[in-house]
Write an enzyme that holds these catalytic residues in place. Structure first.
Site, PDB file in Angstrom:
ATOM      1  N   GLY A   1       0.787  -1.232   0.000  1.00  0.00           N
ATOM      2  CA  GLY A   1       0.000   0.000   0.000  1.00  0.00           C
ATOM      3  C   GLY A   1       0.818   1.280   0.000  1.00  0.00           C
TER       4      GLY A   1
ATOM      5  N   ASN B   1      -3.376   2.250 -13.819  1.00  0.00           N
ATOM      6  CA  ASN B   1      -2.463   1.369 -13.086  1.00  0.00           C
ATOM      7  C   ASN B   1      -1.076   1.984 -13.084  1.00  0.00           C
ATOM      8  OD1 ASN B   1      -1.541  -1.042 -11.785  1.00  0.00           O
ATOM      9  ND2 ASN B   1      -0.746  -1.788 -13.744  1.00  0.00           N
TER      10      ASN B   1
ATOM     11  N   HIS C   1       2.883   0.681 -13.147  1.00  0.00           N
ATOM     12  CA  HIS C   1       3.687  -0.526 -13.389  1.00  0.00           C
ATOM     13  C   HIS C   1       5.165  -0.171 -13.190  1.00  0.00           C
ATOM     14  CE1 HIS C   1       4.613  -4.448 -15.103  1.00  0.00           C
ATOM     15  NE2 HIS C   1       5.636  -3.843 -15.707  1.00  0.00           N
TER      16      HIS C   1
HETATM   17  C1  GRF Z   1       4.391  -1.328  -7.174  1.00  0.00           C
HETATM   18  O1  GRF Z   1       5.698  -1.616  -7.545  1.00  0.00           O
HETATM   19  C2  GRF Z   1       3.537  -1.135  -8.398  1.00  0.00           C
HETATM   20  O2  GRF Z   1       4.240  -0.622  -9.492  1.00  0.00           O
HETATM   21  C3  GRF Z   1       3.080  -2.534  -8.726  1.00  0.00           C
HETATM   22  O3  GRF Z   1       2.902  -3.142  -7.477  1.00  0.00           O
HETATM   23  C4  GRF Z   1       3.714  -2.500  -6.495  1.00  0.00           C
HETATM   24  C5  GRF Z   1       2.820  -2.079  -5.390  1.00  0.00           C
HETATM   25  O4  GRF Z   1       3.509  -1.583  -4.282  1.00  0.00           O
HETATM   26  N1  GRF Z   1       1.923  -2.512  -9.578  1.00  0.00           N
HETATM   27  P1  GRF Z   1       2.718  -0.921  -3.094  1.00  0.00           P
HETATM   28  O5  GRF Z   1       1.724  -1.950  -2.567  1.00  0.00           O
HETATM   29  O6  GRF Z   1       2.013   0.293  -3.602  1.00  0.00           O
HETATM   30  O7  GRF Z   1       3.759  -0.588  -2.054  1.00  0.00           O
END
Ligand code: GRF
Length: 208
Positions: A22, A118, A120
């Site tokens: 999160g 999203n 990525h």
């Molecule tokens: C991030 O690296 C994002 O790019 C990917 O999942 C990860 C999520 O991290 N889709 P967090 O839960 O927001 O710390």
């Protein structure tokens, strides 16, 4: 009174779907609170993982947060229909995926067409697609001997990581970088890029 009505009509209700730590959710909450994301409210957080830290972050921020168990439904479509009902209850305008480790079914995509974003952790279209998440992405980048990586904010379509790119930010790769150190560098960029991309999206896109 009318003034208040107008303000709330302008404000977009966001749901964040998250499965993990999160940290992006946290960055989005901070950005809304400090006005870096304007005319928006994070109205709801949903996770498919009971122990996702994202749920704790949401609750600490007093945002309604739900764990949607897989066994609520018999199929992925039914699961997404359940989510859509929840989104309807909260008058959601925009869906933000932040480390959400489920595929969004066509029924959901259709209901929120061009309204799902999203983040990525690579410079798409490189190192995206099925199975490319978490450390696998960063390890593949290192294996490729690329000298930079980064992150991409994009629209979500039926093609995994293939929707229109909204914004990108890059980081350079040092010779001694490991997947873990690269992930940390990229994540710090994500926390800056995602709020910027969301704010830009909200201010330029017509919602109807
Ligand atoms: C991030 O690296 C994002 O790019 C990917 O999942 C990860 C999520 O991290 N889709 P967090 O839960 O927001 O710390």
């Amino acid at each position: 009174m009318d003034g208040f009505k107008n303000i709330s009509a302008l404000r977009k209700n966001i749901v964040v779907l998250a499965s993990g730590n999160g940290s992006n959710l946290n960055a989005l909450i901070n950005a809304v609170n400090t006005g870096k994301i304007a005319n928006a409210k994070i109205a709801l957080v949903i996770s498919n993982k009971k122990r996702a830290n994202a749920l704790n972050i949401a609750r600490d921020a007093e945002i309604p947060a739900f764990y949607a168990a897989r066994n609520l439904s018999n199929s992925d479509e039914e699961y997404d229909l359940f989510l859509l009902n929840k989104l309807n209850e909260y008058s959601i305008d925009l869906v933000l995926l932040a480390g959400y480790l489920r595929i969004i079914t066509p029924i959901f995509l259709k209901a929120f067409e061009n309204r799902i974003l999203n983040i990525h952790p690579s410079l798409l279209p490189d190192f995206g697609g099925k199975g490319m998440y978490g450390m696998k992405v960063h390890q593949a980048v290192l294996n490729s001997k690329a000298d930079k990586s980064g992150c991409t904010a994009h629209l979500v379509t039926e093609k995994i990581d293939g929707g229109r790119i909204l914004a990108q930010s890059s980081v350079s790769i040092a010779l001694d970088d490991t997947a873990e150190t690269l992930a940390a560098k990229v994540l710090a960029e994500e926390h800056k890029l995602y709020p910027l991309a969301v704010n830009n999206f909200i201010s330029t896109v017509q919602f109807h």
